[in-house]
Scaffold this motif. Structure first.
Motif, PDB file in Angstrom:
ATOM      1  N   GLY A 186      38.447  28.417  23.740  1.00  0.00           N
ATOM      2  CA  GLY A 186      38.316  29.757  24.295  1.00  0.00           C
ATOM      3  C   GLY A 186      37.858  29.690  25.736  1.00  0.00           C
ATOM      4  N   LEU A 187      37.952  30.808  26.436  1.00  0.00           N
ATOM      5  CA  LEU A 187      37.464  30.889  27.812  1.00  0.00           C
ATOM      6  C   LEU A 187      36.128  31.610  27.804  1.00  0.00           C
ATOM      7  CD1 LEU A 187      40.694  31.808  29.777  1.00  0.00           C
ATOM      8  CD2 LEU A 187      39.488  29.642  29.784  1.00  0.00           C
ATOM      9  N   TRP A 188      35.110  30.956  28.353  1.00  0.00           N
ATOM     10  CA  TRP A 188      33.750  31.480  28.351  1.00  0.00           C
ATOM     11  C   TRP A 188      33.215  31.515  29.773  1.00  0.00           C
ATOM     12  CZ3 TRP A 188      31.581  32.558  23.496  1.00  0.00           C
ATOM     13  CH2 TRP A 188      32.304  32.080  22.406  1.00  0.00           C
ATOM     14  N   VAL A 189      32.444  32.552  30.084  1.00  0.00           N
ATOM     15  CA  VAL A 189      31.770  32.621  31.373  1.00  0.00           C
ATOM     16  C   VAL A 189      30.288  32.331  31.125  1.00  0.00           C
ATOM     17  CG1 VAL A 189      31.389  35.120  31.291  1.00  0.00           C
ATOM     18  CG2 VAL A 189      31.420  33.967  33.482  1.00  0.00           C
ATOM     19  N   ALA A 190      29.717  31.466  31.966  1.00  0.00           N
ATOM     20  CA  ALA A 190      28.291  31.137  31.849  1.00  0.00           C
ATOM     21  C   ALA A 190      27.486  32.315  32.406  1.00  0.00           C
ATOM     22  CB  ALA A 190      27.976  29.864  32.612  1.00  0.00           C
ATOM     23  N   VAL A 191      26.685  32.941  31.545  1.00  0.00           N
ATOM     24  CA  VAL A 191      25.901  34.105  31.946  1.00  0.00           C
ATOM     25  C   VAL A 191      24.536  33.655  32.464  1.00  0.00           C
ATOM     26  CG1 VAL A 191      24.874  36.267  31.144  1.00  0.00           C
ATOM     27  CG2 VAL A 191      27.074  35.537  30.249  1.00  0.00           C
ATOM     28  N   LYS A 224      29.519  33.973  27.475  1.00  0.00           N
ATOM     29  CA  LYS A 224      30.180  35.153  26.938  1.00  0.00           C
ATOM     30  C   LYS A 224      31.678  34.890  26.935  1.00  0.00           C
ATOM     31  CE  LYS A 224      30.867  40.020  27.804  1.00  0.00           C
ATOM     32  NZ  LYS A 224      30.914  40.979  28.882  1.00  0.00           N
ATOM     33  N   ASN A 225      32.326  35.177  25.796  1.00  0.00           N
ATOM     34  CA  ASN A 225      33.763  34.970  25.673  1.00  0.00           C
ATOM     35  C   ASN A 225      34.490  36.023  26.496  1.00  0.00           C
ATOM     36  OD1 ASN A 225      36.518  35.047  24.641  1.00  0.00           O
ATOM     37  ND2 ASN A 225      35.758  33.695  23.033  1.00  0.00           N
ATOM     38  N   LEU A 226      35.431  35.593  27.342  1.00  0.00           N
ATOM     39  CA  LEU A 226      36.151  36.524  28.199  1.00  0.00           C
ATOM     40  C   LEU A 226      37.197  37.340  27.440  1.00  0.00           C
ATOM     41  CD1 LEU A 226      36.633  34.440  31.447  1.00  0.00           C
ATOM     42  CD2 LEU A 226      35.243  36.461  31.145  1.00  0.00           C
ATOM     43  N   ARG A 227      37.619  36.853  26.280  1.00  0.00           N
ATOM     44  CA  ARG A 227      38.666  37.569  25.547  1.00  0.00           C
ATOM     45  C   ARG A 227      38.097  38.599  24.576  1.00  0.00           C
ATOM     46  NH1 ARG A 227      41.469  32.293  25.739  1.00  0.00           N
ATOM     47  NH2 ARG A 227      43.175  32.590  27.216  1.00  0.00           N
ATOM     48  N   ASN A 228      37.036  38.246  23.839  1.00  0.00           N
ATOM     49  CA  ASN A 228      36.535  39.191  22.839  1.00  0.00           C
ATOM     50  C   ASN A 228      35.083  39.629  23.067  1.00  0.00           C
ATOM     51  OD1 ASN A 228      34.971  37.050  21.942  1.00  0.00           O
ATOM     52  ND2 ASN A 228      36.330  36.556  20.237  1.00  0.00           N
ATOM     53  N   GLY A 229      34.413  39.097  24.087  1.00  0.00           N
ATOM     54  CA  GLY A 229      33.064  39.543  24.430  1.00  0.00           C
ATOM     55  C   GLY A 229      31.946  38.956  23.592  1.00  0.00           C
ATOM     56  N   ASP A 265      49.199  46.599  41.187  1.00  0.00           N
ATOM     57  CA  ASP A 265      49.229  45.567  42.213  1.00  0.00           C
ATOM     58  C   ASP A 265      49.831  46.212  43.460  1.00  0.00           C
ATOM     59  OD1 ASP A 265      49.874  43.414  43.901  1.00  0.00           O
ATOM     60  OD2 ASP A 265      50.026  42.056  42.176  1.00  0.00           O
ATOM     61  N   THR A 266      49.094  46.211  44.584  1.00  0.00           N
ATOM     62  CA  THR A 266      49.558  46.912  45.777  1.00  0.00           C
ATOM     63  C   THR A 266      50.714  46.195  46.480  1.00  0.00           C
ATOM     64  OG1 THR A 266      47.775  45.860  47.022  1.00  0.00           O
ATOM     65  CG2 THR A 266      47.389  48.098  46.228  1.00  0.00           C
ATOM     66  N   GLU A 267      50.993  44.953  46.115  1.00  0.00           N
ATOM     67  CA  GLU A 267      52.113  44.223  46.730  1.00  0.00           C
ATOM     68  C   GLU A 267      53.387  44.370  45.907  1.00  0.00           C
ATOM     69  OE1 GLU A 267      50.770  40.215  47.208  1.00  0.00           O
ATOM     70  OE2 GLU A 267      49.057  40.847  48.413  1.00  0.00           O
ATOM     71  N   THR A 268      53.301  44.179  44.589  1.00  0.00           N
ATOM     72  CA  THR A 268      54.493  44.197  43.741  1.00  0.00           C
ATOM     73  C   THR A 268      54.683  45.528  43.026  1.00  0.00           C
ATOM     74  OG1 THR A 268      53.298  43.355  41.830  1.00  0.00           O
ATOM     75  CG2 THR A 268      54.277  41.716  43.308  1.00  0.00           C
ATOM     76  N   TYR A 269      53.682  46.395  43.068  1.00  0.00           N
ATOM     77  CA  TYR A 269      53.680  47.701  42.389  1.00  0.00           C
ATOM     78  C   TYR A 269      53.757  47.574  40.861  1.00  0.00           C
ATOM     79  CZ  TYR A 269      54.353  49.318  47.124  1.00  0.00           C
ATOM     80  OH  TYR A 269      54.193  49.535  48.463  1.00  0.00           O
ATOM     81  N   GLU A 270      53.433  46.392  40.324  1.00  0.00           N
ATOM     82  CA  GLU A 270      53.364  46.216  38.875  1.00  0.00           C
ATOM     83  C   GLU A 270      52.075  46.858  38.381  1.00  0.00           C
ATOM     84  OE1 GLU A 270      53.917  42.262  37.260  1.00  0.00           O
ATOM     85  OE2 GLU A 270      55.138  41.745  38.991  1.00  0.00           O
ATOM     86  N   GLN A 271      52.147  47.471  37.188  1.00  0.00           N
ATOM     87  CA  GLN A 271      50.965  48.100  36.623  1.00  0.00           C
ATOM     88  C   GLN A 271      50.492  47.314  35.404  1.00  0.00           C
ATOM     89  OE1 GLN A 271      51.610  52.230  35.844  1.00  0.00           O
ATOM     90  NE2 GLN A 271      52.131  52.699  37.957  1.00  0.00           N
ATOM     91  N   ILE A 272      49.164  47.228  35.269  1.00  0.00           N
ATOM     92  CA  ILE A 272      48.582  46.599  34.082  1.00  0.00           C
ATOM     93  C   ILE A 272      47.550  47.546  33.495  1.00  0.00           C
ATOM     94  CG2 ILE A 272      48.918  44.244  34.935  1.00  0.00           C
ATOM     95  CD1 ILE A 272      45.774  44.260  35.287  1.00  0.00           C
ATOM     96  N   GLU A 273      47.278  47.357  32.204  1.00  0.00           N
ATOM     97  CA  GLU A 273      46.254  48.153  31.526  1.00  0.00           C
ATOM     98  C   GLU A 273      45.168  47.219  31.032  1.00  0.00           C
ATOM     99  OE1 GLU A 273      47.967  50.405  28.349  1.00  0.00           O
ATOM    100  OE2 GLU A 273      48.700  51.958  29.683  1.00  0.00           O
ATOM    101  N   LEU A 274      43.916  47.641  31.222  1.00  0.00           N
ATOM    102  CA  LEU A 274      42.757  46.908  30.720  1.00  0.00           C
ATOM    103  C   LEU A 274      41.882  47.892  29.960  1.00  0.00           C
ATOM    104  CD1 LEU A 274      41.802  44.787  33.860  1.00  0.00           C
ATOM    105  CD2 LEU A 274      42.810  43.953  31.755  1.00  0.00           C
ATOM    106  N   PRO A 275      41.163  47.435  28.920  1.00  0.00           N
ATOM    107  CA  PRO A 275      40.271  48.343  28.205  1.00  0.00           C
ATOM    108  C   PRO A 275      39.160  48.861  29.118  1.00  0.00           C
ATOM    109  CG  PRO A 275      40.037  46.093  27.395  1.00  0.00           C
ATOM    110  CD  PRO A 275      41.171  46.091  28.368  1.00  0.00           C
ATOM    111  N   ALA A 276      38.773  50.122  28.938  1.00  0.00           N
ATOM    112  CA  ALA A 276      37.766  50.746  29.800  1.00  0.00           C
ATOM    113  C   ALA A 276      36.412  50.050  29.694  1.00  0.00           C
ATOM    114  CB  ALA A 276      37.622  52.221  29.451  1.00  0.00           C
ATOM    115  N   ASP A 277      36.126  49.416  28.545  1.00  0.00           N
ATOM    116  CA  ASP A 277      34.822  48.759  28.379  1.00  0.00           C
ATOM    117  C   ASP A 277      34.729  47.423  29.114  1.00  0.00           C
ATOM    118  OD1 ASP A 277      36.468  47.296  26.752  1.00  0.00           O
ATOM    119  OD2 ASP A 277      35.251  47.514  24.938  1.00  0.00           O
TER     120      ASP A 277
END
Length: 187
Positions: free
Chosen positions: A20-25, A44-49, A86-98
């Motif tokens: 998994g990908l973890w950030v050192a808090v 903290k796990n970056l994918r599921n928190g 993305d202001t260069e490619t105009y691609e849109q992504i969605e991320l959870p608000a939390d």
């Protein structure tokens, strides 16, 4: 990806650990009287928190992951998802608000924020260091209350409650640190 020793882990480092990908808090370097030194790392796990506490000895090798950072513009919120472009490619992504946690109210329409990617997967979003907000509600200044460290409570236009100096009134714009959620200066 680079391998680093367990004693080189710093807060904010992104590590690949247990598939998994973890950030050192938080990182504490412990030197017990008996045995070798180690780093006690809260991650903290970056994918599921989820959170994890792990010990790394200096001889342990850990995979340090480098995330790509892109500036993207916030467009709108839809069903608990934040939409960024993305202001260069105009691609849109969605991320959870939390993903922004308690700092979510500081996100403003059209604001450019930094989104971190691992390969093509968006993992993290960070607000600018300082944001300008307008004071909507506060107590009037009390005459003679000009002590150096006196503050009064205020409610900002985004609903957040912070402490501000007594000389600031309703309708004035203030700059707020998004990391500490504290007053910084008058705008």
């Amino acid at each position: 990806m680079a391998k680093i020793n367990g004693n080189e882990i710093r807060p904010g480092n992104v590590l690949e650990h247990n598939n998994g990908l973890w950030v050192a808090v938080k990182v504490d370097h412990v030197k017990p009287g008996k045995g070798g030194a180690f780093a006690q790392v809260e991650m903290k796990n970056l994918r599921n928190g989820s959170k994890l506490n792990e010990r790394f000895r200096s001889a342990d090798k850990v995979e340090k992951v480098r995330l790509d950072q892109k500036d993207q513009q916030f467009l709108y919120e839809n069903d608990g998802m934040l939409v960024f472009m993305d202001t260069e490619t105009y691609e849109q992504i969605e991320l959870p608000a939390d993903i922004l946690g308690e700092r979510r109210p500081f996100l403003q329409d059209g604001m450019t924020i930094q989104i971190e990617y691992h390969e093509s997967e968006a993992l993290n979003a960070s607000l600018p260091a300082k944001v300008t907000c307008v004071v909507e509600e506060t107590e009037p200044a009390v005459k003679g209350q000009t002590a150096a460290n006196s503050f009064k409570p205020a409610i900002l236009d985004n609903g957040m409650r912070i402490m501000i100096p007594p000389f600031i009134d309703v309708g004035q714009a203030v700059v707020v640190h998004t990391e500490t959620m504290e007053y910084s200066e008058r705008a």
